[in-house]
Design a protein around this motif. Structure first.
Motif, PDB file in Angstrom:
ATOM      1  N   HIS A  79      96.424  62.399 -44.549  1.00  0.00           N
ATOM      2  CA  HIS A  79      95.430  63.916 -44.771  1.00  0.00           C
ATOM      3  C   HIS A  79      97.183  64.424 -44.845  1.00  0.00           C
ATOM      4  CE1 HIS A  79      93.791  62.439 -40.023  1.00  0.00           C
ATOM      5  NE2 HIS A  79      93.334  61.582 -41.483  1.00  0.00           N
ATOM      6  N   GLY A  80      96.528  65.415 -44.393  1.00  0.00           N
ATOM      7  CA  GLY A  80      98.115  67.034 -44.804  1.00  0.00           C
ATOM      8  C   GLY A  80      98.063  68.313 -44.286  1.00  0.00           C
ATOM      9  N   HIS A  81      98.448  69.549 -44.846  1.00  0.00           N
ATOM     10  CA  HIS A  81      98.684  70.894 -44.209  1.00  0.00           C
ATOM     11  C   HIS A  81      98.089  71.379 -45.578  1.00  0.00           C
ATOM     12  CE1 HIS A  81     100.022  70.317 -40.218  1.00  0.00           C
ATOM     13  NE2 HIS A  81      99.745  71.490 -40.145  1.00  0.00           N
ATOM     14  N   GLN A  82      97.083  71.982 -45.626  1.00  0.00           N
ATOM     15  CA  GLN A  82      96.800  72.608 -47.177  1.00  0.00           C
ATOM     16  C   GLN A  82      96.572  73.991 -46.235  1.00  0.00           C
ATOM     17  OE1 GLN A  82      92.434  70.979 -47.805  1.00  0.00           O
ATOM     18  NE2 GLN A  82      94.269  69.872 -49.630  1.00  0.00           N
ATOM     19  N   VAL A 186     102.933  57.463 -51.767  1.00  0.00           N
ATOM     20  CA  VAL A 186     103.416  57.678 -49.994  1.00  0.00           C
ATOM     21  C   VAL A 186     103.894  59.171 -50.184  1.00  0.00           C
ATOM     22  CG1 VAL A 186     104.305  56.858 -47.827  1.00  0.00           C
ATOM     23  CG2 VAL A 186     104.247  55.104 -49.639  1.00  0.00           C
ATOM     24  N   ARG A 187     102.817  59.850 -49.101  1.00  0.00           N
ATOM     25  CA  ARG A 187     103.425  61.560 -49.600  1.00  0.00           C
ATOM     26  C   ARG A 187     103.232  61.507 -47.733  1.00  0.00           C
ATOM     27  NH1 ARG A 187      99.109  62.948 -52.921  1.00  0.00           N
ATOM     28  NH2 ARG A 187      98.146  61.330 -54.254  1.00  0.00           N
ATOM     29  N   ILE A 188     103.823  62.580 -47.004  1.00  0.00           N
ATOM     30  CA  ILE A 188     104.110  63.297 -46.190  1.00  0.00           C
ATOM     31  C   ILE A 188     102.663  63.168 -45.020  1.00  0.00           C
ATOM     32  CG2 ILE A 188     104.699  65.596 -44.189  1.00  0.00           C
ATOM     33  CD1 ILE A 188     106.721  66.332 -46.364  1.00  0.00           C
ATOM     34  N   GLY A 189     101.708  63.887 -45.802  1.00  0.00           N
ATOM     35  CA  GLY A 189     100.535  63.443 -45.875  1.00  0.00           C
ATOM     36  C   GLY A 189     100.089  62.500 -44.715  1.00  0.00           C
ATOM     37  N   THR A 190     101.116  60.837 -45.601  1.00  0.00           N
ATOM     38  CA  THR A 190     100.607  59.435 -45.191  1.00  0.00           C
ATOM     39  C   THR A 190     101.220  59.163 -44.030  1.00  0.00           C
ATOM     40  OG1 THR A 190     100.965  58.598 -47.360  1.00  0.00           O
ATOM     41  CG2 THR A 190     100.686  57.645 -45.624  1.00  0.00           C
ATOM     42  N   PHE A 191     102.155  59.999 -43.265  1.00  0.00           N
ATOM     43  CA  PHE A 191     103.118  59.766 -42.212  1.00  0.00           C
ATOM     44  C   PHE A 191     102.015  60.752 -41.446  1.00  0.00           C
ATOM     45  CE2 PHE A 191     106.337  57.952 -44.718  1.00  0.00           C
ATOM     46  CZ  PHE A 191     106.888  57.439 -43.693  1.00  0.00           C
ATOM     47  N   GLN A 192     100.963  61.529 -41.709  1.00  0.00           N
ATOM     48  CA  GLN A 192     100.415  62.659 -41.021  1.00  0.00           C
ATOM     49  C   GLN A 192      99.470  62.065 -40.250  1.00  0.00           C
ATOM     50  OE1 GLN A 192     101.124  65.791 -43.557  1.00  0.00           O
ATOM     51  NE2 GLN A 192     100.610  67.018 -41.411  1.00  0.00           N
ATOM     52  N   ARG A 193      98.656  61.126 -41.096  1.00  0.00           N
ATOM     53  CA  ARG A 193      97.376  60.925 -40.302  1.00  0.00           C
ATOM     54  C   ARG A 193      97.097  59.639 -39.350  1.00  0.00           C
ATOM     55  NH1 ARG A 193      95.892  56.218 -42.316  1.00  0.00           N
ATOM     56  NH2 ARG A 193      93.528  54.845 -41.600  1.00  0.00           N
ATOM     57  N   LEU A 194      98.426  58.920 -39.713  1.00  0.00           N
ATOM     58  CA  LEU A 194      99.132  57.975 -38.432  1.00  0.00           C
ATOM     59  C   LEU A 194      99.572  58.375 -37.186  1.00  0.00           C
ATOM     60  CD1 LEU A 194     100.983  55.357 -41.022  1.00  0.00           C
ATOM     61  CD2 LEU A 194      99.136  54.921 -39.979  1.00  0.00           C
ATOM     62  N   ALA A 195     100.202  59.668 -37.695  1.00  0.00           N
ATOM     63  CA  ALA A 195     100.144  60.439 -36.372  1.00  0.00           C
ATOM     64  C   ALA A 195      99.093  60.709 -35.284  1.00  0.00           C
ATOM     65  CB  ALA A 195     101.675  61.277 -36.876  1.00  0.00           C
ATOM     66  N   HIS A 197      96.042  59.966 -35.702  1.00  0.00           N
ATOM     67  CA  HIS A 197      95.379  58.009 -34.824  1.00  0.00           C
ATOM     68  C   HIS A 197      96.030  57.616 -34.015  1.00  0.00           C
ATOM     69  CE1 HIS A 197      91.864  59.214 -37.501  1.00  0.00           C
ATOM     70  NE2 HIS A 197      92.771  58.968 -38.556  1.00  0.00           N
ATOM     71  N   ARG A 198      97.689  58.091 -33.841  1.00  0.00           N
ATOM     72  CA  ARG A 198      98.452  57.576 -32.639  1.00  0.00           C
ATOM     73  C   ARG A 198      98.642  56.355 -32.737  1.00  0.00           C
ATOM     74  NH1 ARG A 198      95.821  60.751 -27.196  1.00  0.00           N
ATOM     75  NH2 ARG A 198      96.087  62.424 -27.931  1.00  0.00           N
ATOM     76  N   ASP A 199      98.356  55.779 -34.024  1.00  0.00           N
ATOM     77  CA  ASP A 199      99.485  54.601 -34.771  1.00  0.00           C
ATOM     78  C   ASP A 199     100.133  54.480 -34.778  1.00  0.00           C
ATOM     79  OD1 ASP A 199      99.277  52.186 -36.264  1.00  0.00           O
ATOM     80  OD2 ASP A 199      97.581  52.985 -37.147  1.00  0.00           O
ATOM     81  N   GLU A 200     100.967  53.550 -33.872  1.00  0.00           N
ATOM     82  CA  GLU A 200     102.236  53.990 -33.699  1.00  0.00           C
ATOM     83  C   GLU A 200     103.102  52.366 -34.694  1.00  0.00           C
ATOM     84  OE1 GLU A 200     104.341  54.369 -30.174  1.00  0.00           O
ATOM     85  OE2 GLU A 200     103.270  56.258 -29.493  1.00  0.00           O
ATOM     86  N   ASP A 201     102.403  51.140 -34.082  1.00  0.00           N
ATOM     87  CA  ASP A 201     102.601  50.670 -35.201  1.00  0.00           C
ATOM     88  C   ASP A 201     102.523  50.535 -37.039  1.00  0.00           C
ATOM     89  OD1 ASP A 201     103.006  48.974 -32.857  1.00  0.00           O
ATOM     90  OD2 ASP A 201     100.655  48.168 -32.999  1.00  0.00           O
ATOM     91  N   GLY A 202     101.535  51.376 -37.037  1.00  0.00           N
ATOM     92  CA  GLY A 202     100.969  51.537 -38.667  1.00  0.00           C
ATOM     93  C   GLY A 202     102.331  52.668 -38.754  1.00  0.00           C
TER      94      GLY A 202
END
Length: 452
Positions: A79-82, A186-195, A197-202
Protein backbone atom coordinates in the motif's frame (compact mmCIF):
# COMPACT_ATOMS: atom_id res chain seq x y z
CA UNK A 1 27.67 -21.67 -18.72
CA UNK A 2 26.06 -18.33 -19.68
CA UNK A 3 26.29 -16.74 -16.22
CA UNK A 4 29.69 -16.20 -14.60
CA UNK A 5 30.40 -19.44 -12.66
CA UNK A 6 32.30 -17.72 -9.81
CA UNK A 7 30.48 -14.37 -9.51
CA UNK A 8 26.89 -15.57 -9.98
CA UNK A 9 25.34 -16.44 -6.58
CA UNK A 10 21.60 -17.02 -6.99
CA UNK A 11 19.17 -16.71 -4.09
CA UNK A 12 15.50 -17.35 -3.34
CA UNK A 13 15.14 -15.46 -0.04
CA UNK A 14 11.92 -13.72 -1.07
CA UNK A 15 10.10 -17.07 -1.13
CA UNK A 16 10.67 -17.40 2.63
CA UNK A 17 8.06 -14.70 3.22
CA UNK A 18 5.30 -16.86 1.76
CA UNK A 19 2.70 -16.25 -0.90
CA UNK A 20 0.83 -13.62 1.11
CA UNK A 21 3.45 -11.07 0.05
CA UNK A 22 3.28 -11.47 -3.72
CA UNK A 23 1.34 -12.82 -6.70
CA UNK A 24 2.85 -15.06 -9.39
CA UNK A 25 2.40 -13.35 -12.74
CA UNK A 26 3.35 -13.81 -16.38
CA UNK A 27 5.41 -11.35 -18.39
CA UNK A 28 3.93 -9.70 -21.46
CA UNK A 29 4.65 -11.34 -24.80
CA UNK A 30 6.18 -8.44 -26.68
CA UNK A 31 5.98 -8.28 -30.51
CA UNK A 32 9.60 -7.13 -30.75
CA UNK A 33 12.76 -7.13 -28.64
CA UNK A 34 15.54 -4.71 -29.59
CA UNK A 35 18.33 -4.36 -27.06
CA UNK A 36 19.00 -0.67 -26.47
CA UNK A 37 21.09 -0.60 -23.29
CA UNK A 38 22.96 -3.23 -21.30
CA UNK A 39 24.85 -2.28 -18.17
CA UNK A 40 27.73 -4.74 -18.00
CA UNK A 41 29.34 -2.74 -15.21
CA UNK A 42 26.36 -3.47 -12.96
CA UNK A 43 25.94 -6.96 -14.38
CA UNK A 44 29.54 -7.80 -13.48
CA UNK A 45 28.73 -7.31 -9.78
CA UNK A 46 26.27 -10.22 -9.88
CA UNK A 47 27.89 -12.42 -12.53
CA UNK A 48 25.59 -11.55 -15.44
CA UNK A 49 28.04 -9.70 -17.68
CA UNK A 50 29.05 -12.87 -19.53
CA UNK A 51 25.60 -13.34 -21.09
CA UNK A 52 25.64 -12.78 -24.84
CA UNK A 53 23.00 -10.49 -26.36
CA UNK A 54 20.72 -13.39 -27.29
CA UNK A 55 20.81 -14.74 -23.73
CA UNK A 56 20.43 -11.22 -22.35
CA UNK A 57 17.19 -10.68 -24.28
CA UNK A 58 15.92 -14.13 -23.32
CA UNK A 59 16.30 -13.36 -19.61
CA UNK A 60 15.60 -9.62 -19.53
CA UNK A 61 12.87 -9.22 -22.18
CA UNK A 62 11.34 -12.70 -22.46
CA UNK A 63 12.03 -13.44 -18.78
CA UNK A 64 13.28 -16.97 -19.08
CA UNK A 65 14.20 -17.90 -15.47
CA UNK A 66 17.81 -17.48 -14.45
CA UNK A 67 19.37 -20.63 -12.99
CA UNK A 68 18.90 -21.31 -9.29
CA UNK A 69 16.76 -18.32 -8.39
CA UNK A 70 13.01 -17.53 -8.40
CA UNK A 71 10.96 -19.93 -10.55
CA UNK A 72 8.95 -17.09 -12.10
CA UNK A 73 7.96 -13.42 -11.79
CA UNK A 74 6.35 -12.21 -8.56
CA UNK A 75 4.30 -8.99 -8.35
CA UNK A 76 4.81 -7.60 -4.86
CA UNK A 77 1.90 -6.43 -2.71
CA UNK A 78 2.01 -3.09 -0.89
CA UNK A 79 0.00 0.00 0.00
CA UNK A 80 1.19 3.56 0.50
CA UNK A 81 0.52 7.23 0.98
CA UNK A 82 0.44 9.09 -2.32
CA UNK A 83 0.83 12.83 -1.76
CA UNK A 84 -0.19 12.15 1.87
CA UNK A 85 -3.41 10.31 0.90
CA UNK A 86 -3.54 6.63 1.82
CA UNK A 87 -4.11 4.25 -1.09
CA UNK A 88 -4.86 0.56 -0.35
CA UNK A 89 -5.10 -0.34 -4.05
CA UNK A 90 -1.40 -0.31 -4.90
CA UNK A 91 1.07 -3.08 -5.68
CA UNK A 92 3.35 -3.90 -8.61
CA UNK A 93 1.15 -2.76 -11.47
CA UNK A 94 3.66 -2.75 -14.32
CA UNK A 95 6.59 -4.59 -12.81
CA UNK A 96 7.66 -7.65 -10.86
CA UNK A 97 10.63 -9.21 -9.11
CA UNK A 98 11.94 -12.19 -11.08
CA UNK A 99 15.36 -13.03 -9.61
CA UNK A 100 17.51 -12.60 -6.52
CA UNK A 101 21.25 -12.98 -6.11
CA UNK A 102 24.19 -11.86 -3.99
CA UNK A 103 26.54 -9.20 -5.23
CA UNK A 104 30.31 -9.08 -4.68
CA UNK A 105 29.75 -7.44 -1.28
CA UNK A 106 27.40 -10.24 -0.23
CA UNK A 107 24.28 -8.05 -0.36
CA UNK A 108 20.99 -9.61 -1.42
CA UNK A 109 19.97 -8.01 -4.71
CA UNK A 110 16.71 -8.13 -6.68
CA UNK A 111 16.15 -7.98 -10.38
CA UNK A 112 12.92 -6.06 -10.88
CA UNK A 113 11.14 -4.74 -13.93
CA UNK A 114 9.28 -1.74 -15.22
CA UNK A 115 6.96 -2.10 -18.19
CA UNK A 116 6.74 -5.91 -18.13
CA UNK A 117 2.97 -6.22 -18.46
CA UNK A 118 -0.22 -6.18 -16.44
CA UNK A 119 -0.61 -7.75 -12.99
CA UNK A 120 -3.50 -8.03 -10.50
CA UNK A 121 -2.43 -4.56 -9.31
CA UNK A 122 -2.46 -2.76 -12.67
CA UNK A 123 -5.88 -1.19 -12.07
CA UNK A 124 -6.69 0.60 -15.35
CA UNK A 125 -3.07 0.74 -16.53
CA UNK A 126 -1.58 -1.10 -19.50
CA UNK A 127 1.46 -2.34 -17.58
CA UNK A 128 3.82 -0.81 -20.11
CA UNK A 129 6.71 1.67 -20.05
CA UNK A 130 7.46 4.28 -22.68
CA UNK A 131 10.87 4.14 -24.29
CA UNK A 132 11.40 7.75 -23.23
CA UNK A 133 10.65 6.80 -19.62
CA UNK A 134 13.23 4.02 -19.85
CA UNK A 135 15.82 6.36 -21.32
CA UNK A 136 15.16 8.85 -18.51
CA UNK A 137 15.65 6.13 -15.89
CA UNK A 138 19.04 5.26 -17.40
CA UNK A 139 20.09 8.90 -17.09
CA UNK A 140 18.77 9.27 -13.53
CA UNK A 141 20.46 6.15 -12.20
CA UNK A 142 23.77 6.78 -13.95
CA UNK A 143 23.92 10.40 -12.77
CA UNK A 144 22.96 9.60 -9.20
CA UNK A 145 25.48 6.78 -8.98
CA UNK A 146 28.21 9.11 -10.22
CA UNK A 147 27.21 11.73 -7.63
CA UNK A 148 27.44 9.32 -4.72
CA UNK A 149 23.73 8.61 -4.20
CA UNK A 150 22.79 5.05 -3.24
CA UNK A 151 20.53 4.12 -6.12
CA UNK A 152 19.13 1.20 -8.03
CA UNK A 153 21.01 0.51 -11.26
CA UNK A 154 19.43 0.33 -14.69
CA UNK A 155 20.64 -3.05 -15.89
CA UNK A 156 18.79 -3.36 -19.20
CA UNK A 157 16.48 -1.52 -21.58
CA UNK A 158 14.83 -3.37 -24.47
CA UNK A 159 12.50 -1.74 -26.98
CA UNK A 160 9.36 -3.83 -27.38
CA UNK A 161 7.60 -2.66 -30.55
CA UNK A 162 4.28 -1.44 -29.20
CA UNK A 163 2.62 1.95 -29.75
CA UNK A 164 1.53 3.37 -26.40
CA UNK A 165 -1.06 6.06 -25.75
CA UNK A 166 -0.17 8.52 -22.99
CA UNK A 167 -1.99 11.64 -21.92
CA UNK A 168 1.09 13.57 -20.81
CA UNK A 169 3.35 13.13 -23.85
CA UNK A 170 2.94 12.93 -27.64
CA UNK A 171 1.24 9.66 -28.58
CA UNK A 172 1.43 7.05 -29.88
CA UNK A 173 4.90 6.59 -28.46
CA UNK A 174 7.43 3.77 -28.40
CA UNK A 175 7.47 1.10 -25.70
CA UNK A 176 10.19 -0.63 -23.67
CA UNK A 177 10.83 -2.98 -20.79
CA UNK A 178 13.42 -2.06 -18.19
CA UNK A 179 15.26 -4.23 -15.66
CA UNK A 180 16.73 -2.70 -12.52
CA UNK A 181 19.24 -4.17 -10.10
CA UNK A 182 18.25 -3.10 -6.60
CA UNK A 183 19.08 -3.85 -2.98
CA UNK A 184 15.51 -5.03 -2.26
CA UNK A 185 12.09 -3.87 -3.37
CA UNK A 186 10.62 -3.91 0.15
CA UNK A 187 9.00 -0.51 0.66
CA UNK A 188 7.56 1.36 3.60
CA UNK A 189 4.25 0.64 1.90
CA UNK A 190 4.91 -3.10 2.23
CA UNK A 191 4.69 -2.70 6.01
CA UNK A 192 1.71 -0.36 5.70
CA UNK A 193 -0.29 -3.01 3.87
CA UNK A 194 0.25 -5.55 6.64
CA UNK A 195 -0.72 -3.03 9.32
CA UNK A 196 -3.85 -2.10 7.31
CA UNK A 197 -4.91 -5.75 7.30
CA UNK A 198 -3.93 -6.14 11.00
CA UNK A 199 -1.56 -8.94 10.05
CA UNK A 200 0.79 -8.96 13.05
CA UNK A 201 2.35 -12.29 12.08
CA UNK A 202 3.13 -10.90 8.65
CA UNK A 203 4.63 -7.75 10.21
CA UNK A 204 6.89 -9.83 12.43
CA UNK A 205 7.98 -11.98 9.51
CA UNK A 206 8.79 -8.91 7.41
CA UNK A 207 10.75 -7.29 10.25
CA UNK A 208 12.84 -10.47 10.57
CA UNK A 209 13.33 -10.69 6.81
CA UNK A 210 14.55 -7.10 6.45
CA UNK A 211 16.86 -7.23 9.47
CA UNK A 212 18.31 -10.64 8.61
CA UNK A 213 18.40 -10.73 4.81
CA UNK A 214 18.94 -7.03 4.04
CA UNK A 215 20.81 -5.68 7.07
CA UNK A 216 22.60 -8.86 8.14
CA UNK A 217 21.33 -8.74 11.72
CA UNK A 218 19.79 -11.76 13.41
CA UNK A 219 17.05 -9.81 15.12
CA UNK A 220 13.29 -9.31 15.14
CA UNK A 221 13.31 -5.97 16.97
CA UNK A 222 11.00 -3.43 15.24
CA UNK A 223 12.72 -0.52 16.98
CA UNK A 224 16.11 -1.61 15.67
CA UNK A 225 14.63 -1.86 12.19
CA UNK A 226 13.16 1.64 12.42
CA UNK A 227 16.45 3.10 13.63
CA UNK A 228 18.31 1.55 10.70
CA UNK A 229 15.74 2.84 8.20
CA UNK A 230 15.83 6.30 9.79
CA UNK A 231 19.62 6.40 9.42
CA UNK A 232 19.63 5.14 5.82
CA UNK A 233 16.84 7.42 4.64
CA UNK A 234 18.41 10.46 6.34
CA UNK A 235 21.58 9.72 4.37
CA UNK A 236 19.50 9.36 1.22
CA UNK A 237 17.86 12.75 1.76
CA UNK A 238 21.26 14.33 2.36
CA UNK A 239 22.68 12.84 -0.83
CA UNK A 240 19.72 14.14 -2.86
CA UNK A 241 20.48 17.66 -1.66
CA UNK A 242 24.20 17.46 -2.47
CA UNK A 243 23.36 16.08 -5.92
CA UNK A 244 20.80 18.82 -6.58
CA UNK A 245 18.33 16.04 -7.34
CA UNK A 246 14.54 16.19 -7.12
CA UNK A 247 12.90 12.76 -7.16
CA UNK A 248 9.46 14.16 -7.79
CA UNK A 249 7.27 11.49 -6.17
CA UNK A 250 8.44 10.64 -2.65
CA UNK A 251 5.36 8.64 -1.72
CA UNK A 252 5.73 5.97 0.95
CA UNK A 253 5.46 3.22 -1.69
CA UNK A 254 8.56 4.73 -3.34
CA UNK A 255 10.78 4.57 -0.23
CA UNK A 256 12.87 1.42 -0.05
CA UNK A 257 13.61 0.22 3.50
CA UNK A 258 17.29 -0.19 2.60
CA UNK A 259 17.51 3.56 1.98
CA UNK A 260 18.28 3.02 -1.70
CA UNK A 261 16.69 5.42 -4.18
CA UNK A 262 14.63 3.86 -6.96
CA UNK A 263 11.65 4.21 -9.31
CA UNK A 264 12.26 7.37 -11.34
CA UNK A 265 9.34 9.13 -12.99
CA UNK A 266 9.20 12.95 -13.18
CA UNK A 267 12.71 13.53 -11.75
CA UNK A 268 14.75 16.65 -12.43
CA UNK A 269 18.14 18.03 -11.42
CA UNK A 270 17.83 21.56 -10.06
CA UNK A 271 20.05 23.99 -11.93
CA UNK A 272 20.03 26.53 -9.08
CA UNK A 273 19.66 26.07 -5.33
CA UNK A 274 15.95 26.83 -5.31
CA UNK A 275 14.23 25.13 -2.35
CA UNK A 276 10.84 25.52 -4.07
CA UNK A 277 11.85 23.83 -7.33
CA UNK A 278 9.57 20.88 -8.19
CA UNK A 279 10.00 18.06 -10.67
CA UNK A 280 6.41 16.84 -11.13
CA UNK A 281 4.01 19.09 -13.01
CA UNK A 282 1.19 17.69 -10.84
CA UNK A 283 2.89 18.61 -7.53
CA UNK A 284 0.91 21.84 -7.31
CA UNK A 285 1.55 22.38 -3.58
CA UNK A 286 5.30 21.74 -3.85
CA UNK A 287 5.05 18.86 -1.39
CA UNK A 288 8.12 17.18 -2.87
CA UNK A 289 10.02 20.32 -3.84
CA UNK A 290 13.83 20.27 -3.73
CA UNK A 291 14.13 21.86 -0.29
CA UNK A 292 11.29 19.82 1.23
CA UNK A 293 12.68 16.37 0.38
CA UNK A 294 14.22 15.71 3.82
CA UNK A 295 10.87 16.59 5.42
CA UNK A 296 9.01 14.40 2.94
CA UNK A 297 11.24 11.38 3.50
CA UNK A 298 11.04 11.82 7.29
CA UNK A 299 7.23 11.92 7.02
CA UNK A 300 7.28 8.67 5.07
CA UNK A 301 9.45 7.03 7.72
CA UNK A 302 6.93 8.18 10.31
CA UNK A 303 4.40 6.02 8.45
CA UNK A 304 6.72 3.04 8.92
CA UNK A 305 6.68 3.76 12.67
CA UNK A 306 2.87 3.85 12.60
CA UNK A 307 2.82 0.52 10.76
CA UNK A 308 5.13 -1.03 13.38
CA UNK A 309 3.00 0.21 16.26
CA UNK A 310 1.06 -3.10 16.64
CA UNK A 311 4.36 -4.78 17.57
CA UNK A 312 5.82 -2.30 20.07
CA UNK A 313 4.99 0.65 22.32
CA UNK A 314 5.06 4.14 20.88
CA UNK A 315 7.84 5.69 22.99
CA UNK A 316 10.85 3.83 21.55
CA UNK A 317 9.50 4.34 18.01
CA UNK A 318 9.20 8.09 18.62
CA UNK A 319 12.75 8.16 19.99
CA UNK A 320 14.01 6.42 16.85
CA UNK A 321 12.16 8.89 14.61
CA UNK A 322 13.69 11.79 16.50
CA UNK A 323 17.10 10.58 15.34
CA UNK A 324 16.45 11.64 11.73
CA UNK A 325 17.84 15.17 12.18
CA UNK A 326 20.80 13.78 14.15
CA UNK A 327 21.70 11.55 11.22
CA UNK A 328 20.80 14.07 8.50
CA UNK A 329 22.95 17.03 9.52
CA UNK A 330 26.35 15.30 9.43
CA UNK A 331 25.26 13.28 6.39
CA UNK A 332 24.53 16.38 4.31
CA UNK A 333 27.85 17.90 5.35
CA UNK A 334 29.71 14.72 4.34
CA UNK A 335 27.86 14.55 1.02
CA UNK A 336 28.60 18.16 0.10
CA UNK A 337 32.24 17.93 1.19
CA UNK A 338 32.60 14.75 -0.85
CA UNK A 339 31.29 16.52 -3.94
CA UNK A 340 33.62 19.43 -3.19
CA UNK A 341 36.52 16.99 -3.10
CA UNK A 342 37.46 17.99 0.43
CA UNK A 343 38.17 16.05 3.61
CA UNK A 344 36.00 17.00 6.59
CA UNK A 345 37.51 18.71 9.62
CA UNK A 346 35.04 18.71 12.52
CA UNK A 347 31.27 18.73 12.78
CA UNK A 348 30.88 22.38 13.71
CA UNK A 349 33.19 23.66 10.97
CA UNK A 350 31.67 21.33 8.40
CA UNK A 351 28.11 22.43 9.20
CA UNK A 352 29.14 26.10 9.09
CA UNK A 353 30.72 25.62 5.65
CA UNK A 354 27.64 23.85 4.32
CA UNK A 355 25.38 26.66 5.56
CA UNK A 356 27.56 29.22 3.80
CA UNK A 357 27.54 27.20 0.57
CA UNK A 358 23.76 26.76 0.61
CA UNK A 359 23.16 30.45 1.34
CA UNK A 360 25.54 31.62 -1.40
CA UNK A 361 24.04 29.25 -3.96
CA UNK A 362 20.53 30.35 -3.03
CA UNK A 363 21.19 34.09 -3.10
CA UNK A 364 23.48 34.29 -6.16
CA UNK A 365 21.78 31.77 -8.44
CA UNK A 366 25.11 30.21 -9.47
CA UNK A 367 24.57 26.84 -11.14
CA UNK A 368 24.91 23.93 -8.71
CA UNK A 369 26.90 21.90 -11.23
CA UNK A 370 29.14 24.86 -12.09
CA UNK A 371 29.92 25.57 -8.44
CA UNK A 372 30.85 22.00 -7.51
CA UNK A 373 32.87 21.56 -10.70
CA UNK A 374 34.88 24.74 -10.10
CA UNK A 375 35.29 24.19 -6.36
CA UNK A 376 36.59 20.65 -6.91
CA UNK A 377 39.00 21.68 -9.63
CA UNK A 378 40.45 24.71 -7.82
CA UNK A 379 39.80 27.30 -5.19
CA UNK A 380 36.80 29.36 -6.21
CA UNK A 381 37.78 31.75 -9.00
CA UNK A 382 37.52 35.52 -8.53
CA UNK A 383 34.66 35.60 -11.07
CA UNK A 384 32.34 34.29 -8.34
CA UNK A 385 32.18 37.80 -6.88
CA UNK A 386 32.11 39.24 -3.35
CA UNK A 387 29.11 37.21 -2.20
CA UNK A 388 31.37 34.16 -2.19
CA UNK A 389 34.14 35.62 -0.04
CA UNK A 390 32.95 33.88 3.13
CA UNK A 391 32.72 30.54 1.32
CA UNK A 392 36.20 30.98 -0.12
CA UNK A 393 37.60 31.75 3.34
CA UNK A 394 35.76 28.87 5.00
CA UNK A 395 36.86 26.44 2.29
CA UNK A 396 40.56 27.35 2.36
CA UNK A 397 41.56 25.20 5.41
CA UNK A 398 40.03 22.06 3.90
CA UNK A 399 42.53 19.68 2.37
CA UNK A 400 41.72 18.21 -1.06
CA UNK A 401 40.50 14.63 -0.75
CA UNK A 402 42.37 13.63 -3.90
CA UNK A 403 44.40 15.12 -6.72
CA UNK A 404 42.51 17.80 -8.62
CA UNK A 405 44.31 17.46 -11.96
CA UNK A 406 42.00 14.79 -13.42
CA UNK A 407 41.20 15.56 -17.07
CA UNK A 408 37.50 15.80 -16.25
CA UNK A 409 37.96 19.02 -14.31
CA UNK A 410 39.60 20.78 -17.27
CA UNK A 411 36.34 20.70 -19.22
CA UNK A 412 32.81 21.88 -18.64
CA UNK A 413 30.56 20.57 -15.85
CA UNK A 414 28.72 17.34 -16.58
CA UNK A 415 25.18 18.29 -15.59
CA UNK A 416 21.70 17.07 -16.48
CA UNK A 417 19.57 20.06 -17.49
CA UNK A 418 16.13 19.16 -18.75
CA UNK A 419 16.88 20.64 -22.16
CA UNK A 420 19.72 18.17 -22.64
CA UNK A 421 17.49 15.27 -21.58
CA UNK A 422 14.93 16.34 -24.16
CA UNK A 423 17.65 16.67 -26.79
CA UNK A 424 18.87 13.13 -26.13
CA UNK A 425 15.33 11.85 -26.53
CA UNK A 426 14.80 13.87 -29.71
CA UNK A 427 17.80 12.18 -31.35
CA UNK A 428 16.29 8.77 -30.53
CA UNK A 429 12.72 9.68 -31.41
CA UNK A 430 13.52 11.50 -34.65
CA UNK A 431 16.54 9.62 -36.02
CA UNK A 432 16.78 6.47 -33.87
CA UNK A 433 20.23 7.78 -32.96
CA UNK A 434 21.42 6.36 -29.63
CA UNK A 435 24.95 7.71 -29.99
CA UNK A 436 24.34 10.90 -27.95
CA UNK A 437 22.80 8.90 -25.10
CA UNK A 438 25.71 6.47 -24.92
CA UNK A 439 28.16 9.39 -25.11
CA UNK A 440 26.35 11.05 -22.20
CA UNK A 441 26.51 7.87 -20.13
CA UNK A 442 30.26 7.67 -20.82
CA UNK A 443 30.68 11.32 -19.73
CA UNK A 444 28.70 10.71 -16.53
CA UNK A 445 30.83 7.68 -15.71
CA UNK A 446 33.99 9.70 -16.32
CA UNK A 447 32.75 12.29 -13.84
CA UNK A 448 31.99 9.53 -11.34
CA UNK A 449 35.53 8.18 -11.73
CA UNK A 450 36.95 11.67 -11.16
CA UNK A 451 34.86 12.12 -8.01
CA UNK A 452 35.23 8.64 -6.54
Amino acid sequence: MPVHPQAYRPATDLLSLGDGFYDPVAAADFPETRLRFRNDRAGREVGLDTLDDREWIAHFARFAPLPGTLPGPLALRYHGHQFRTYNPDLGDGRGFTFAQMRDRQGRLMDLGTKGSGTTPWSRAGDGRLTLKGGMREILATEMLEALGVRTSRTLSLVETGEALERGDEPSPTRSAVLVRLSHSHVRIGTFQRLAYHRDEDGLRALVRYVLDRLYGEASDDPVRLLDLVVERTARLAASYMAAGFVHGVLNSDNINVTGESFDYGPWRFAQAWDPGFTAAYFDHAGLYAFGRQPEAIHWDVMQLAVALRPLVEAEPLIAALDGFATYYQPAVARAILWRLGRTGRDDAADRALVQLVERALRTTGVSIDRFFHDAFAQDLPASYGPEWAEVRTALSPYAPRKARDHAHWAGEPCGMPIGEVEGLWAAIDRDDDWTPLHAKVAAIRAMGAALA
